[in-house]
Structure formats: structure tokens, C-alpha cells
Motif scaffolding. Structure first.
Motif, PDB file in Angstrom:
ATOM      1  N   GLY A   1       0.810  -1.204   0.000  1.00 50.14           N
ATOM      2  CA  GLY A   1       0.000   0.000   0.000  1.00 50.14           C
ATOM      3  C   GLY A   1       0.846   1.257   0.000  1.00 50.14           C
ATOM      4  O   GLY A   1       0.358   2.332   0.347  1.00 50.14           O
TER       5      GLY A   1
ATOM      6  N   TYR B   1       0.631   6.957  -6.429  1.00 51.66           N
ATOM      7  CA  TYR B   1      -0.016   7.241  -7.695  1.00 51.66           C
ATOM      8  C   TYR B   1      -0.402   8.712  -7.726  1.00 51.66           C
ATOM      9  O   TYR B   1      -0.200   9.443  -6.746  1.00 51.66           O
ATOM     10  CB  TYR B   1      -1.235   6.318  -7.882  1.00 51.66           C
TER      11      TYR B   1
ATOM     12  N   ASP C   1      -2.138  10.311  -4.912  1.00 56.11           N
ATOM     13  CA  ASP C   1      -1.455  10.157  -3.628  1.00 56.11           C
ATOM     14  C   ASP C   1      -0.367  11.207  -3.442  1.00 56.11           C
ATOM     15  O   ASP C   1       0.159  11.365  -2.346  1.00 56.11           O
ATOM     16  CB  ASP C   1      -0.786   8.779  -3.540  1.00 56.11           C
TER      17      ASP C   1
ATOM     18  N   ASP D   1     -12.503   7.668   0.429  1.00 55.43           N
ATOM     19  CA  ASP D   1     -12.024   9.049   0.309  1.00 55.43           C
ATOM     20  C   ASP D   1     -11.584   9.570   1.668  1.00 55.43           C
ATOM     21  O   ASP D   1     -10.573  10.271   1.789  1.00 55.43           O
ATOM     22  CB  ASP D   1     -13.119   9.960  -0.265  1.00 55.43           C
TER      23      ASP D   1
ATOM     24  N   ARG E   1      -8.244   8.020   2.568  1.00 54.01           N
ATOM     25  CA  ARG E   1      -7.169   8.536   1.729  1.00 54.01           C
ATOM     26  C   ARG E   1      -6.831   9.975   2.074  1.00 54.01           C
ATOM     27  O   ARG E   1      -5.646  10.323   2.205  1.00 54.01           O
ATOM     28  CB  ARG E   1      -7.566   8.431   0.249  1.00 54.01           C
ATOM     29  N   HIS E   2      -7.845  10.801   2.233  1.00 53.82           N
ATOM     30  CA  HIS E   2      -7.587  12.242   2.317  1.00 53.82           C
ATOM     31  C   HIS E   2      -7.674  12.803   3.725  1.00 53.82           C
ATOM     32  O   HIS E   2      -6.913  13.693   4.070  1.00 53.82           O
ATOM     33  CB  HIS E   2      -8.525  12.982   1.354  1.00 53.82           C
TER      34      HIS E   2
ATOM     35  N   THR F   1      -3.132   6.381   1.896  1.00 52.67           N
ATOM     36  CA  THR F   1      -3.413   6.367   0.459  1.00 52.67           C
ATOM     37  C   THR F   1      -3.317   4.984  -0.163  1.00 52.67           C
ATOM     38  O   THR F   1      -3.415   4.833  -1.375  1.00 52.67           O
ATOM     39  CB  THR F   1      -2.440   7.309  -0.279  1.00 52.67           C
ATOM     40  N   GLY F   2      -3.106   3.968   0.636  1.00 55.44           N
ATOM     41  CA  GLY F   2      -2.943   2.620   0.087  1.00 55.44           C
ATOM     42  C   GLY F   2      -4.198   2.037  -0.527  1.00 55.44           C
ATOM     43  O   GLY F   2      -4.123   1.207  -1.427  1.00 55.44           O
TER      44      GLY F   2
ATOM     45  N   HIS G   1      -7.407   2.313  -2.920  1.00 58.72           N
ATOM     46  CA  HIS G   1      -7.520   3.097  -4.141  1.00 58.72           C
ATOM     47  C   HIS G   1      -8.938   3.216  -4.639  1.00 58.72           C
ATOM     48  O   HIS G   1      -9.827   2.472  -4.234  1.00 58.72           O
ATOM     49  CB  HIS G   1      -6.637   2.462  -5.237  1.00 58.72           C
TER      50      HIS G   1
ATOM     51  N   ALA H   1     -11.024  -1.958  -6.021  1.00 60.45           N
ATOM     52  CA  ALA H   1      -9.769  -1.288  -5.663  1.00 60.45           C
ATOM     53  C   ALA H   1      -9.854  -0.662  -4.273  1.00 60.45           C
ATOM     54  O   ALA H   1      -8.842  -0.419  -3.626  1.00 60.45           O
ATOM     55  CB  ALA H   1      -9.428  -0.216  -6.691  1.00 60.45           C
TER      56      ALA H   1
ATOM     57  N   ILE I   1      -4.803  -1.655   4.004  1.00 59.48           N
ATOM     58  CA  ILE I   1      -3.602  -2.355   3.546  1.00 59.48           C
ATOM     59  C   ILE I   1      -2.397  -1.962   4.401  1.00 59.48           C
ATOM     60  O   ILE I   1      -1.538  -2.802   4.696  1.00 59.48           O
ATOM     61  CB  ILE I   1      -3.353  -2.064   2.043  1.00 59.48           C
ATOM     62  N   GLU I   2      -2.341  -0.727   4.817  1.00 66.78           N
ATOM     63  CA  GLU I   2      -1.222  -0.295   5.651  1.00 66.78           C
ATOM     64  C   GLU I   2      -1.202  -1.069   6.964  1.00 66.78           C
ATOM     65  O   GLU I   2      -0.161  -1.501   7.456  1.00 66.78           O
ATOM     66  CB  GLU I   2      -1.306   1.209   5.941  1.00 66.78           C
TER      67      GLU I   2
ATOM     68  N   TYR J   1      -2.130  -1.186  -8.685  1.00 74.43           N
ATOM     69  CA  TYR J   1      -3.266  -0.350  -8.286  1.00 74.43           C
ATOM     70  C   TYR J   1      -4.393  -1.177  -7.690  1.00 74.43           C
ATOM     71  O   TYR J   1      -5.059  -0.766  -6.756  1.00 74.43           O
ATOM     72  CB  TYR J   1      -3.759   0.455  -9.493  1.00 74.43           C
TER      73      TYR J   1
ATOM     74  N   PRO K   1      -3.876  -3.659  -3.304  1.00 72.78           N
ATOM     75  CA  PRO K   1      -4.389  -3.607  -1.930  1.00 72.78           C
ATOM     76  C   PRO K   1      -5.782  -4.218  -1.795  1.00 72.78           C
ATOM     77  O   PRO K   1      -6.039  -5.003  -0.880  1.00 72.78           O
ATOM     78  CB  PRO K   1      -4.391  -2.095  -1.626  1.00 72.78           C
TER      79      PRO K   1
END
Lengths: 291, 793, 160
Positions: B34, B38, B41, C30, C33-34, C39-40, C42, C52, C80-81, C106, C109
Motif C-alpha cells: 500500500g 499514484y 497520492d 475518500d 485517503r484524504h 493512500t494505500g 484506491h 480497488a 492495507i497499511e 493499483y 491492496p
């Protein structure tokens, strides 16, 4: 594709949820599994002023056998994944157990719910077809009328159109327990594993001695609602479960497809005939072995 | 004595070459944890997000109304229109110098007054979040006057068709032919003539990560920095500099980890250009990434052709003539900068190329239509060429009652026939060996026997064969000569650092192929250092040596040779230093595992010590100008346009003639890509390519209605191949090293796709043959199969 | 009952509890990730098809794009982390690496999330059944063969 904005609430009880539904004066949606609603929202093909998240309502959880042993009760929050591994379903509702293999994919099954699928009534979905075949009972609750029960065969009106009113929640489905001499079969044709059905068949065959007592055959994916074939039931009643009968019934099922409902009726009929015949042959073979 | 001055220990191992070994990729460890980086990211600090209002119509005029409602939507920073952008970014036109008749309409970053395909970006909303940008789209006031679109090539080329674009004089985008010998005579006199017509559905590439950019213009330094999920950073650097009238050296393009590309991320797209232009215009950092919905109506489309073909043979089954014509539906403009012509031209060039064809007439035409522009997608036209020829051969074998292996074998080109210079590229193929190998690999007699047995039970299995030849390592001839500013070569700069690391900057980028692992293997072998001392860096126009990137199966074929040459240079330079230092001759020295030694003698020093000497204390050496420890080399094929690879593929399918389902039971590939640098990575490239081919043959199709609007723009309805429907794929190799390079590797990235489509065509039609019906339309959906079986018009 | 379009949530992510304020319409992937910086996981389709975004919520793998972050209030989320740092996925990741069961990475994960759930299920499965289990994870690069090999390898070692 980000969902449009909405207001969100998370009631803890069915009564609270029904109260919210009753008082809402705008576009309200019930969020259960979300596996159909949320994609539609992400695509901006659906929106809501208010989303009522019912995922915390404890009363909606659980698969139980009714006290009289005649029904398996599946609450509104029971996930497909639970149904798929449920010993109660496997033993008492084998048709649904068989159908689960065709429902979506693992991650979707971990959230999506049987009741959600029934409430949505997608014409290509497995649960509505099983409900029709078994004449399951859909249990609705509202503030206005409390709890009311609707047999599946009175539930599906048309494309995404059911007996559930806007102010009602589908809180439970009750599957009738299969009885002695009951044989089931399920198959569907789809482009890829887990895709929606191009054509599907759900069969419940009740033997009476060595002959068919009653046969329920439901075809789905070929029209706006799953179709229970009354004519097939008439033909089959009292007949020995032979391969020849299976062929005849399959042709009947195929013939019932309305050309207005499908792009190419010849092709659809051929496919429906094949799937129906294969399922019926298999079911009838099991019936024959039993004797 | 400090560690760095101590003499290293000679590693007493027998030298083992890394080239040829299945070394796993270290990058894969990071990605599987992970820790991929990309586009989305890349942490760019505060960025604005862009959402595009896209044309709902295939052809229309529009007037923008009052945009203030949209502009004051929560979170919106600015609304940008086509007119706003033309001030700083002129429209562009694809021109190919070798095809002066190929005239494309201009393309705008954002449409001005008119649109030419459904999905064309019209207005950009720049907002704090993507969600808020999308919210504002609803408030955009725009008046549409939709016009009659040109929906397909047949319509486009009919006499009374409207023009796809007013800038065109005709919708005919391309018309080319190849003529050799007298095809009419050949067919007249032929003992056997067979034909087939083919429809290849429009499809697209569907990389899982969408296209996108993060663009930032710094007003202080006047520099533009663009992160882009792309295959060709230098190409994009040139384009942004040109379009925005900036010095090239003030534009920097970086490619982070790329989540799949397949040719789709090779092009210059209006939406990405718009995003970058907006960054320049507004001097705020912006991010744009195409979501799945947008991808279907903006990513390059591909294939979309109808081909009819005939093959003439003598009574012995020798080919006497081949005739084929293809009609391609491009899009509304020729995609920039390489054009939309590749699919058609490569069908033209490669159909039948593996065979002796004394008389040939091939013709292709391409038409502009009001649809998404088409462009390069994995294997570009070659799968079509292979499928056409192989299907014709099957039909001929049936008519002549000949064995399908035999008819191919006897007609393959042989080196003795390749007398002209133009045939040079076809020399040294291993067509017969691959054929013989696959026949054994698949146990053809057993498959045939099972097929017969099952036919008796009305179960229809088909065995498909597809020979393919393939352009790999494509170099100068397609780009510079066409006036396309895309590099003809791949480059490597090797630098021996004072830490002993060998840093490799390369233009050869990748999106998971494993090119960088291959380069490290080559460098390690050639230089004599351990693989884990090598750091491969790519994807930055500021620090990469100029080169192409990743396309046309050339990353390792060209980049690998550049790496080999650079490593030889560096090795020579290192040894020169040590020779001077130790007063020996270069010939007495060797490097192994990062240690320089006298052959059969004592250890001299480590590579790190050499570097520290040269960088920090070079006056110790009796060399006023020590050789550089930073070397750069490039490579492009010189004597020919590309390296020709070859192979053969086979499929076993079962066609259910009641449901129309086609199931792929088994699949084989025999591939000759010359030297195989890393079998593990090469085989997986082949498998991935095969599945994209199977996907094309059975599932994938951009379905349009008559109004030029796509009806299946989602992954629910555009069917990509998933695990349950795909077969295991057995791969074996023949290896005929490429002669022009020391490395000997040909490219292989597209090979799987080149042959897989034809293998499925061949298999499906083999299954249907006993029924006296055939299939002509890809993808072979149940409807297509059943229409054939039911003999529907 | 009060309805809202912003919510305060407390979520345990990869073993660490955190509090966040999120718009209710923000989906889980989202958010991860944010808002959380993980960010792992997707985003590939935002419609629940490609896989994903697969993450684990309260012990089961779900589509991160089909849950709203607000729904994860009080939940245990593993990404995934997390399954990397804890070593839970180590055997599977090693198998993926050795078999080159990933290329662009991509889909990986999400694929590993699905694969790990299968491996941990203790089921005995055929190759075809592994393929069926993976049928909700789109990979464009590998063609799946290597992924099936890697999972099969780990499952065989588990049952030994």
C-alpha cells in the motif's frame, strides 16, 4: 463521481426510523446495505434530502426460526454473507441457499442485505425470484399502520415497484421452511460470475408420493418482475417428474416471455428454455432418486 | 583503518548472470504494502480540484448562459470556459508529415461554440473539493442546440453525410493501400478461395487508475510543474511548453507510479491540457483525475473496424493471393500528437506478414465520426491483422480438408524468400519452431479427439490458433519522421555515487511491467555490481535523459540496450581509473559484486572507493582528466524501423449453443521475444496481454446508439474480463536473439494481445463449424453467437 | 432526531483510535485517503464494481466507496497499511511478490484484502473457487493467473 449532499440520521430503533419516515416532507431514502443505493448516489442518478441509516437497529439483526418452526425469519440487516453461511437457511430454505452463490461478490455480500434486495426489486435479482417461488412473506412496518405482512406474490408490482409504501420499512422476510418431499433448484445465466442475470430460474418442487404435488417455477431477468408460471404448475401437477416433462415445462416457461419486455425474444426464449430445462431436469432427477 | 578505506573482501562466488533469471521486483514489495504513490497520492499541499461539464451530445452548438450561479456555488474558486483558455492555449492539430492527406480538425482544451463528441469537455469548474466542483456542474447555465451526428464510418463516407467537423473537407481521414503482384489474376486462377468478414467492436483500455494531472505554475520562477499519470513525460513536456508558449526548460513533467496505461495514457487529452492551462492561467495548483464515468467518454477508444478479406490458394494449400479491406471509425479529431491512424495502418502493414503471399492487395480507410477520438491501445491494429489472416487460413484448411497446422507451416515466410531490403525485418523469425512447440504444449491430438467425442454429444468445443508477428522496439521511423515530438530512443544515464550506489536515470518508464528490474539485472551483469546497489529512477523530465517512456513494447528492448552500453562505458571508466591508480592495464582487471580485482590476483578496491577517489581526491590519480563516472547512452534501432518478434497462441473454448455463452477452457502461448531478461516478468506481461485480448473478443464493447451517445459507460455495463471467466495461460518460449543489439531482447509487452483476439476468433469459429454457421462480430456475446446459430440475418 | 450533513466520528483505524469531523456524504475510502492520509486503498470506479477500494470494517471486507465515513463511527477499520504493518498479510504479500502477482499495483491492496479474507476463512477451495472469490476484484494488468497461483500457494501451506 461524488455523491450529492444530503442530511443524515441514524436511528437506534425501528420506531424511531418509522417516525422519521413518517414526518419527512422531502426525498427520503433508507440506507441499509447501500450496495445499490450508494453507487446510484455516487453516479448522481439518485439523491436524497434525508438518508436514514438503519444499520444500527439491533432488532433488525439475526436469522431465527419461528417458534412454530414453519418460517425462517431474516431481519432487515442480515447481510447476504450471513445468509450464505447460515445453517438455518441451508437446512430449511435450500432454494435461497443455492441462490446465494449467484449474488454479487464477497465484498458486496458482506454489506448488502436480503431485505434491501427485496425492497429494491431489481428484475434480475435472485432474492425476489426466490421469494416468488416460495411465496415468502415480506414484513413491513410504518408509523401509520404498524406491522403488516404481504405475501411475495402480492408484493412485486412492476419495475422497481413494490407494495412497500414510501413511509414503510421492509423489516423482515420470512421464508417458509421446506417440508418433506420438497426439492429445489436454482440457476442463472449471466455474462460473468456475479453479474446480473440475463435469465434465471428458481424452482421448488413438492412431491406427493412419486408424483409432483406442486411445482413452483419462477423465471427472472426476462421481464420487469419475476414471473411465477401458473401454467407450468398446472401442467406439472400430478405428473411424474420426468425428463420429458422438464422439456415441456421449459418450453412453456420460455413461451411466456413477453416480446415487448426483451430486445430479442428468440434469443431470450432459447436461453430461458435451456436454463429452465437444465434446472428442472436436475430437480426431477433428485425427485426420481428419492423414490 | 576506517571502514571505507579497508580493502573489500572478494566475493568467492562463481559469477552468475542475472539476465535470464526470474528476479522478483523490489518495487512490487512497496506496491503490495500500500505504499504506491499514484497521482492522487502525491501530496501537493492545497490544491483546487477540477470537474468538467462535458457535452451530453455527439454533435451540437451551445451558448453559455449566466455562469454566476455556478461560480457562487459553495467551494467554487472559478469557472473557466473555452474562450478563457484560448487566450493562453491555442487549439492544436494533429499532423503527420508522412501522411500529408491526413487532415485533422483542430482540438480545443475546452470547447468553443460547438462540440463534436459526447464527453467533450466544455466548461471547467475549479473548486476546493471534487465533490463541490461536481455540485456546481448542475448550476451551469448552457443552451444546447443538438445537431445530427455522424455515428459511424459507413454513414461518414456516404455522399449525403454531414461533416463531422466544419474544418474538414471530407470525413475521410485516411486511405492507404498496399499492392503487390496481380491479385485479380491470382484469385481468378485459384483452386480455392475463401473469405470472411469481421466486425471488431469499439472498445477502450480501462486502466484501473484514471488519467490525471496535478499542475502548478509558480509565478515567481515562471516554472510549470506537472505530475501526470502518463507514459511519455518528455512528449508532454514539449506539448505543454508549446501550447502555453513557455521555454521547454521551464516545464517539468513528472510521472509517479502509474496504475495501468496500455497506450491510453500515451496521448494528449483536452481535459488534461485544460487542467494544465488552468494552472497557468490562474496560477493556483490544480488537480484533475478522470473518474470512471468520464473515462468511458474521454479515454482513447480503439479497434472499431469492419474488415472483409479473401484468401486464394492453390490445390496444395499454398497461398497465391490475399485481399483485405478495412473501414475504421476513428473519432471526431485525430488524437494528438500521434494521430488516430495507427490501428488502421498496422492492420494494413501486418495482415498476412508472417506468410508468403505472392499477390496482395490491402486497403484501409478511416473515417472521422462524432465519437470519442481513437488512439493507440495495446497492440494497435496488429491483433486485427493476425485475426483476419488466421481466420482465413482456418476457412481454407476446412475447404481443402487440410490440417490447420500444416496449412500454416507450409505458408510461413522463410528467410530464403526474404531477398529485398524491405524484407530484412522479417528475417530470423521462428515461426515453424513456435508452431511445432505449441502443438506439443497443447497436446493437439488429444484436444481434437475430445472435441470429436463431445461433438457427438452436441457439446461444441473449438480449438483456435493464431500465429502472430509483432512490431516491437519501435524506434525512429514513426515519430521524428512524422514530425511528432516523441523520442525515437530510450536512454540511460548511469552514475556511480560516492556511496557505491549505481544510480540509473532512465527515460524508460513503466506501469508495472518490470522494466526497471530488467535494467538493473542488465546493469548488474554488465558492470559487475550487486543488483541491490542499483537504484533506478525515472519519470522526471528534469533528471531523466531524454527519451520516450513506455510504449510499443520497447522499454526493455531499447532501454535495456542503452543500459548495457552505458554500463559498459561505466565499467570501462571505472577500470581506467583503477588501472591508472594501481598501475596495471585495464585487461588485467575485473569487477564482480562491486569489487574491482586483478584477474586471478588481489583485490584492488570497491566501486565505492573508486567513486570517492574520483570525486574527492582525484589528484591521487596520474590522470589530469579522470574519466567520468556519469555516463549516458541511448539506443534506437538503426537499420530497421523495429524489431520483429513472433509467436503463436492457441485457445480451447466451449460454445454453449443454447445460451450463447463462450467459455475459455485453456490457453497457450509460445513466444519468441529474443533474449528473455526476466522470465517471471515477461510471462506475466504475456498473460496480462492475453486476457486483454480475450476481453476484447468476448466481452468489451463501447455500445453507441444512433445519436452517437454511449449506452454503457460504466463498469457494470462495459464488461471487462474478471477472474472467474479467464483461463490459466500456459507460456513457453523460443529464443531467437535480436541481432542488432548486444542484449538481444525484443519487446514483449503487447504480445499477449496481438495473438489472443485471433485465437478466440479461430476457436469460436472452429466450434461452430460443424453447425455450418460462423461468427463475424466481436465481442462474441451470447446474442452474437445465438444470432449465428439461429441463422439470423 | 437531529439530522445533519457533517458528523463527528470516532474510528479505530489500523489499531489506532482517532476522531474526525466529516461531511456525511464523504465515502469511507475518500475519508481514509484524504482525511486520514492512508493512500494505500484506491479508487477505481466509485460504483462498487472494481474492488480497488476494498477495506476491512469490523472484521469483514467491504467496498470503501459504498460506505459513508459516518457509517464507520465506532467501527474498527483495517487498511492495507494496517495488515502490512501488523504482518497479517505478510505471507500473502510475499507470495504475490515471488509470483509477480501484481504489476502496476493499483488493484493490489483491494486484491490482498479479498485474498486475505479467503485465506483466513480456512476453507478448502479449488482454483475455480479462488477465481470466483476474486470475481469482484478487477485487475487489468496480470490476467489473474499469477494471483490465483499466489493465493493457492498460501492456502495450501495454511492447510498443511
Amino acid at each position: 463521481m461524488k455523491a450529492p449532499d444530503f442530511n443524515y440520521c441514524c436511528p437506534k430503533t425501528a420506531e424511531e426510523a418509522c417516525g422519521l419516515l413518517a414526518t419527512a416532507d422531502s426525498d427520503v431514502r433508507i440506507l441499509a446495505g447501500g450496495q445499490s443505493l450508494v453507487p446510484a448516489m455516487n453516479l448522481r442518478m439518485a439523491s436524497a434530502d434525508l438518508l436514514i441509516d438503519i444499520n444500527r437497529i439491533e432488532a433488525f439483526k439475526g436469522i431465527t426460526l419461528s417458534e412454530d418452526g414453519k418460517w425462517v425469519r431474516v431481519g432487515a440487516l442480515v447481510r447476504h454473507a450471513e445468509v450464505a453461511v447460515s445453517p438455518l437457511i441451508a437446512e430449511y430454505v435450500p432454494l435461497v441457499h443455492k441462490a446465494m452463490r449467484y449474488v454479487a461478490h464477497p465484498a458486496v455480500r458482506n454489506r448488502g442485505t436480503s431485505c434491501g434486495s427485496l425492497a429494491l426489486a431489481d428484475p434480475s435479482a435472485e432474492m425476489p425470484a426466490c421469494a416468488m417461488a416460495l411465496n415468502a412473506v415480506l414484513v413491513l412496518q410504518s408509523k401509520k399502520d404498524g406491522v403488516r405482512c404481504v405475501p411475495a406474490r402480492n408484493f412485486f408490482f412492476g419495475l422497481y415497484d413494490t407494495a412497500r409504501r414510501d413511509d414503510e420499512i421492509l423489516i423482515e422476510v420470512r421464508w417458509p421452511c421446506s417440508s418433506q418431499g420438497s426439492y429445489t433448484g436454482f440457476d442463472e445465466l449471466s455474462r460473468r460470475h456475479g453479474d446480473f442475470a440475463l435469465v434465471g430460474i428458481a424452482v421448488e418442487c413438492q412431491l406427493k408420493g412419486s408424483r409432483i404435488g406442486h411445482l413452483n417455477v419462477v423465471s427472472f431477468g426476462t421481464g420487469p418482475v419475476p414471473r411465477l408460471s401458473e401454467r407450468a404448475a398446472e401442467i406439472a401437477a400430478g405428473q411424474p417428474p420426468t425428463q420429458q416433462l422438464a422439456h415441456q415445462l421449459a418450453a412453456q416457461i420460455a413461451a411466456e416471455i413477453d416480446p415487448d419486455d426483451v430486445a430479442d425474444v428468440d434469443i431470450k426464449q432459447r436461453q430461458a428454455n435451456a436454463i429452465a430445462r437444465r434446472v428442472l431436469v436436475q430437480v426431477f432427477q433428485e425427485c426420481a432418486h428419492a423414490n | 583503518m576506517s571502514d571505507e578505506l579497508k580493502l573489500p573482501v572478494r566475493v568467492q562466488l562463481r559469477p552468475q548472470t542475472l539476465v535470464g533469471r526470474s528476479v522478483p521486483r523490489e518495487t512490487a514489495r512497496r506496491l503490495a504494502s500500500g505504499r504506491g504513490r499514484y497521482l492522487d497520492d502525491v501530496h501537493g499541499g492545497e490544491v483546487y480540484h477540477i470537474a468538467f461539464y462535458r457535452s451530453p451530445y455527439a454533435r451540437a452548438k451551445f451558448t453559455l448562459g449566466d455562469l454566476s450561479a455556478a461560480a457562487s456555488s459553495p467551494g467554487v474558486y472559478r469557472i473557466v470556459t473555452g474562450t478563457d483558455l484560448t487566450a493562453i492555449c491555442a487549439p492544436w492539430v494533429t499532423r503527420l508529415e508522412m501522411l500529408p492527406d491526413h487532415v485533422s480538425p483542430p482540438e480545443y482544451a475546452l470547447a468553443v461554440d460547438e462540440v463534436y463528441w459526447q464527453g467533450e469537455p466544455v466548461v471547467a469548474v475549479v473548486a476546493k473539493t471534487r465533490a463541490q466542483a461536481e455540485d456546481a456542474l448542475d448550476a451551469i447555465d448552457i443552451d444546447w442546440n443538438d445537431l445530427e451526428p455522424v455515428a459511424n464510418a459507413e454513414q461518414a463516407l456516404s455522399l449525403d453525410s454531414p461533416l463531422v467537423h466544419p474544418a474538414l473537407k471530407s470525413n475521410l481521414a485516411l486511405e492507404r493501400e498496399i499492392i503487390r503482384g496481380d491479385v485479380d489474376a491470382a484469385f481468378k486462377g485459384a483452386a480455392c478461395v475463401v473469405e470472411h468478414h469481421f466486425s471488431f467492436g469499439r472498445q477502450t483500455g480501462v486502466p484501473l487508475e484514471g488519467r490525471g494531472v496535478i499542475a502548478r505554475y509558480d509565478r515567481r520562477t515562471e516554472e510549470l510543474t506537472v505530475y501526470q499519470s502518463h507514459q511519455a513525460p518528455f512528449q508532454m513536456q514539449e506539448i505543454y511548453a508549446k501550447q502555453l508558449s513557455m521555454p521547454l526548460s521551464k516545464v517539468r513533467v513528472l510521472c509517479p507510479d502509474v496504475g495501468g496505461a496500455f497506450g491510453i495514457k500515451l496521448h494528449a487529452y483536452a481535459d488534461e491540457m485544460a487542467a494544465v492551462a488552468i494552472a497557468r492561467l490562474l496560477a493556483v495548483p490544480v488537480k484533475y483525475q478522470a473518474d470512471r464515468l468520464e473515462s468511458f467518454v474521454s479515454d482513447a477508444h480503439a479497434r472499431d473496424a469492419v474488415v472483409s478479406a479473401r484468401l486464394a490458394l492453390d490445390s496444395q494449400g499454398c497461398i497465391v493471393g490475399l485481399q483485405y479491406e478495412g473501414l475504421f471509425s476513428f473519432g471526431a479529431v485525430s488524437l494528438y500528437p500521434r494521430g488516430s491512424v495507427g490501428e488502421a495502418l498496422q492492420l494494413l502493414e501486418t495482415c498476412g506478414l508472417a506468410y508468403k503471399v505472392p499477390a496482395l492487395h490491402g486497403q484501409v480507410r478511416g473515417a472521422f465520426v462524432n465519437k470519442v477520438p481513437t488512439g493507440a491501445y495495446r497492440a494497435v491494429g496488429q491483433p486485427l491483422g493476425a485475426a483476419v489472416m488466421e481466420q482465413l487460413l482456418d476457412n481454407a484448411a476446412d475447404k481443402l480438408d487440410m490440417d490447420r497446422f500444416e496449412i500454416r507451416r507450409k505458408n510461413y515466410v522463410v528467410d530464403a524468400d526474404l531477398v529485398n531490403d524491405s524484407d530484412a525485418k522479417l528475417r530470423g523469425l521462428s515461426l515453424r519452431q513456435c508452431l511445432d512447440t505449441i502443438k506439443t504444449d497443447m497436446n493437439y491430438p488429444q484436444l481434437r479427439q475430445r472435441q470429436e467425442e463431445l461433438r457427438a454429444k452436441r457439446t461444441y468445443r473449438g480449438i483456435g490458433l493464431c500465429t502472430f508477428i509483432e512490431q516491437t522496439g519501435v524506434g525512429a521511423w514513426l515519430y521524428g519522421r512524422n514530425g511528432v515530438a516523441a523520442a525515437s530512443k530510450e536512454s540511460v544515464r548511469l552514475h556511480l555515487s560516492t556511496s557505491g550506489e549505481v544510480v540509473c536515470h532512465t527515460s524508460a518508464s513503466e506501469s508495472g511491467q518490470g522494466v526497471h528490474t530488467g535494467l538493473a539485472q542488465i546493469i548488474a551483469d554488465t558492470l559487475g555490481c550487486p543488483m541491490d546497489a542499483i537504484y533506478v529512477r525515472t519519470g522526471d523530465t528534469l533528471s531523466d535523459p531524454v527519451g520516450g517512456g513506455s510504449w510499443a513494447s520497447r522499454g526493455l528492448a531499447l532501454g535495456g540496450e542503452a543500459a548495457r552500453l552505458a554500463a559498459l562505458d561505466l565499467r570501462h571508466n571505472v577500470l581506467s581509473v583503477v588501472a591508472a591508480w594501481k598501475s596495471v592495464s585495464i585487461d588485467e582487471l575485473e569487477i564482480d559484486h562491486g569489487v574491482v580485482s586483478i584477474i586471478d590476483g588481489e583485490v584492488a578496491c570497491s566501486l565505492q572507493q573508486v567513486a570517492r577517489l574520483v570525486h574527492y581526491d582525484s589528484t591521487v590519480l596520474p590522470l589530469p582528466q579522470p574519466p567520468s563516472l556519469s555516463v549516458e547512452r541511448s539506443y534506437t534501432p538503426f537499420s530497421k524501423p523495429y524489431f520483429m518478434a513472433n509467436g503463436i497462441q492457441a485457445a480451447e473454448v466451449e460454445v454453449d449453443i443454447e445460451t450463447g455463452q463462450v467459455k475459455v477452457l485453456d490457453f497457450w502461448v509460445v513466444e519468441d521475444c529474443g533474449t528473455v531478461v526476466n522470465p517471471l516478468l515477461v510471462d506475466e506481461q504475456i498473460r496480462g496481454g492475453v486476457v486483454q485480448g480475450i476481453g476484447a473478443a468476448l466481452f468489451e464493447h463501447c455500445v453507441y446508439d444512433e445519436a452517437g451517445q454511449i449506452t454503457n459507460a460504466s463498469l457494470a455495463d462495459y464488461l471487462v474480463p474478471m477472474a472467474a471467466e479467464m483461463p490459466d495461460i500456459q507460456v513457453s518460449h523460443i529464443s531467437t536473439p535480436e541481432q542488432e543489439t548486444g542484449l538481444g531482447a525484443k519487446g514483449v509487452g503487447e504480445a499477449g494481445t496481438v495473438g489472443a483476439i485471433g485465437a478466440i476468433w479461430s476457436a469460436v469459429n472452429d466450434a461452430l463449424r460443424p453447425l455450418g454457421v460462423s461468427a463475424h462480430k466481436q465481442p462474441f456475446t451470447p446474442d452474437v453467437i445465438l444470432s449465428a446459430v439461429l441463422q439470423k440475418a | 432526531m437531529q439530522t445533519k450533513n457533517v458528523a463527528d466520528i470516532t474510528v479505530t483505524i489500523n489499531g489506532q483510535e482517532g476522531s474526525f469531523s466529516v461531511p456525511v456524504r464523504r465515502n469511507l475510502v475518500d475519508f481514509l485517503r484524504h482525511d486520514v492520509g492512508l493512500t494505500g486503498s484506491h479508487v477505481g470506479c466509485e460504483s462498487g464494481i472494481c474492488g480497488a477500494c476494498n477495506v476491512r470494517v469490523d472484521g469483514v471486507v467491504v467496498r470503501g466507496c459504498l460506505m459513508f465515513a459516518v457509517q464507520a463511527d465506532g467501527c474498527v477499520v483495517d487498511t492495507i497499511e494496517g495488515i502490512t504493518d501488523s504482518g497479517e498479510a505478510a505471507a500473502l504479500q510475499q507470495a504475490f511478490l515471488e509470483r509477480n502477482a501484481l504489476q502496476c499495483g493499483y488493484c493490489t491492496p483491494g486484491m490482498l484484502m479479498t485474498g486475505l479474507e479467503l485465506v483466513q476463512s480456512g476453507r478448502t477451495v479449488t482454483r475455480d473457487e479462488i477465481r470466483e472469490e476474486l470475481s469482484g476484484n478487477f485487475c487489468r494488468c496480470t490476467g489473474y493467473h499469477a494471483i490465483v497461483d499466489a493465493i493457492e500457494h498460501v492456502m495450501e501451506r495454511c492447510t498443511k
